[in-house]
Design a protein around this motif. Structure first.
Motif, PDB file in Angstrom:
ATOM      1  N   LEU A 165       0.834  -1.202   0.000  1.00 19.04           N
ATOM      2  CA  LEU A 165       0.000   0.000   0.000  1.00 19.04           C
ATOM      3  C   LEU A 165       0.869   1.253   0.000  1.00 19.04           C
ATOM      4  CD1 LEU A 165      -2.756   1.347   0.088  1.00 19.04           C
ATOM      5  CD2 LEU A 165      -2.761   1.036   2.570  1.00 19.04           C
ATOM      6  N   SER A 166       1.895   1.275   0.831  1.00 15.13           N
ATOM      7  CA  SER A 166       2.785   2.428   0.904  1.00 15.13           C
ATOM      8  C   SER A 166       3.467   2.668  -0.440  1.00 15.13           C
ATOM      9  CB  SER A 166       3.836   2.193   1.994  1.00 15.13           C
ATOM     10  OG  SER A 166       4.711   3.289   2.071  1.00 15.13           O
TER      11      SER A 166
ATOM     12  N   SER B 210       2.444   1.690  -3.395  1.00 14.47           N
ATOM     13  CA  SER B 210       1.436   2.084  -4.382  1.00 14.47           C
ATOM     14  C   SER B 210       1.092   3.559  -4.271  1.00 14.47           C
ATOM     15  CB  SER B 210       0.159   1.237  -4.215  1.00 14.47           C
ATOM     16  OG  SER B 210       0.440  -0.123  -4.450  1.00 14.47           O
ATOM     17  N   LEU B 211       0.949   4.045  -3.037  1.00 15.99           N
ATOM     18  CA  LEU B 211       0.675   5.466  -2.835  1.00 15.99           C
ATOM     19  C   LEU B 211       1.826   6.322  -3.346  1.00 15.99           C
ATOM     20  CD1 LEU B 211      -0.911   5.413   0.744  1.00 15.99           C
ATOM     21  CD2 LEU B 211      -2.092   5.905  -1.397  1.00 15.99           C
TER      22      LEU B 211
ATOM     23  N   GLY C 218       1.258   9.264   2.350  1.00 14.12           N
ATOM     24  CA  GLY C 218       0.463   8.467   3.273  1.00 14.12           C
ATOM     25  C   GLY C 218       1.034   8.584   4.659  1.00 14.12           C
TER      26      GLY C 218
ATOM     27  N   LEU D  94       0.773   5.997   7.244  1.00  8.69           N
ATOM     28  CA  LEU D  94       0.262   4.671   7.560  1.00  8.69           C
ATOM     29  C   LEU D  94       0.795   4.166   8.890  1.00  8.69           C
ATOM     30  CD1 LEU D  94       0.731   3.068   4.025  1.00  8.69           C
ATOM     31  CD2 LEU D  94      -1.255   4.266   4.932  1.00  8.69           C
TER      32      LEU D  94
ATOM     33  N   LEU E 279      -2.201  -7.342   4.261  1.00  6.05           N
ATOM     34  CA  LEU E 279      -3.155  -6.303   3.908  1.00  6.05           C
ATOM     35  C   LEU E 279      -4.444  -6.968   3.431  1.00  6.05           C
ATOM     36  CD1 LEU E 279      -3.545  -3.222   3.424  1.00  6.05           C
ATOM     37  CD2 LEU E 279      -2.753  -3.621   1.093  1.00  6.05           C
TER      38      LEU E 279
ATOM     39  N   GLU F  84      -7.488  -7.842   1.276  1.00 11.23           N
ATOM     40  CA  GLU F  84      -7.739  -7.742  -0.164  1.00 11.23           C
ATOM     41  C   GLU F  84      -9.179  -8.123  -0.465  1.00 11.23           C
ATOM     42  OE1 GLU F  84      -4.758  -9.391  -2.844  1.00 11.23           O
ATOM     43  OE2 GLU F  84      -3.442  -9.622  -1.119  1.00 11.23           O
TER      44      GLU F  84
END
Length: 197
Positions: free
Chosen positions: A2-3, A5-6, A13, A15, A22, A24
Motif C-alpha cells: 500500500l505504501s 502504491s501510494l 500516506g 500509515l 493487507l 484484499e
C-alpha cells in the motif's frame, strides 16, 4: 504494498503498520451472465498496541485536517464504537466528520453526531428496522437522524438516485440511466464528491 502504491501515485500516506497481510477484496465480473462475484477478506486481527498507535497518529494529524472520512468495516479485534471514538476526537479539533459505515459501526458512530453520514438503502433499512418503500419514507427516516444531531444525511438509493438532507433543506437527484456492471466504489465516489464539494 500500500505504501509503495501510494508513492507511485505521488500521494503522501501516514500509515500505521500492523502485523499480518493487507486485506484484499476482489470483484469478478462475468460478462456472459452479467453477474458479479465478490471475494472479501476480513483482514488480519488488530491488537490494542496497533490501535493505540493509530489513535496517536490520528491525534498528530487532526490539527492540520479539514475532513475526516471514516468508512467501511473494521478489522477483527477493533470494537464497534471505534468510529464514535474517532469522531469525538476529531470534533475537539473542529474537523468536519463523515461516516460511511453499516450496522453497529454506523449506529454507534451516529451517537457522536458526525457532520455527514452516507448510508445506502440497505444500511438505512437495517438502521431503521424497516424497508424504504418510498422517497417519502426515506426522507422521514433521514429527518429522524437529523433530529438526533447528525449534521447532514446523504442517502444513496442505487438506481433510484440519492437524497441529501440538512438544516437548509432537502435535495433529491434521480439515478442516471446506465448499464451497471458493478456497484463497487459507487458509495465511495459519492462520499469523495461530497467532500470535494
Amino acid at each position: 504494498f500500500l505504501s509503495d502504491s501510494l508513492s507511485l501515485l505521488g500521494l503522501d500516506g501516514s500509515l500505521v503498520t500492523a502485523f499480518g497481510r493487507l486485506r484484499e477484496n476482489m470483484k469478478l465480473y462475468d460478462a456472459q451472465t452479467d453477474q458479479m462475484t465478490e471475494i472479501n477478506e476480513p483482514g488480519a486481527p488488530i491488537d490494542q498496541s496497533t490501535l493505540s498507535r493509530l489513535i496517536q497518529r490520528l491525534d498528530a494529524l487532526l490539527p492540520k485536517t479539514d475532513i475526516l472520512v471514516l468508512s467501511g468495516s473494521v478489522p477483527p479485534g477493533v470494537q464497534n464504537d471505534i468510529y464514535k471514538t474517532l469522531i469525538l476526537r476529531a470534533k475537539t479539533y473542529g474537523v468536519f466528520t463523515v461516516l460511511d459505515a453499516a450496522g453497529e459501526l454506523l449506529r454507534l458512530g451516529i451517537e457522536a453526531k458526525p457532520d455527514l453520514i452516507k448510508p445506502n438503502r440497505f444500511e438505512m433499512e437495517m438502521l431503521c428496522g424497516h424497508s424504504l418503500d418510498s422517497l417519502k419514507q426515506a426522507r422521514e427516516d433521514a429527518q429522524a437522524l437529523l433530529d438526533t444531531g447528525v449534521g447532514s444525511v446523504c442517502l444513496s438509493l442505487g438506481k433510484d438516485g440519492a437524497m441529501l438532507l440538512n438544516a437548509d433543506g432537502t435535495w433529491y437527484s434521480k439515478g442516471l440511466e446506465i448499464q451497471v456492471k458493478g456497484v463497487q466504489g459507487a458509495g465511495d465516489s459519492l462520499v469523495a464528491g461530497l467532500c470535494a464539494g
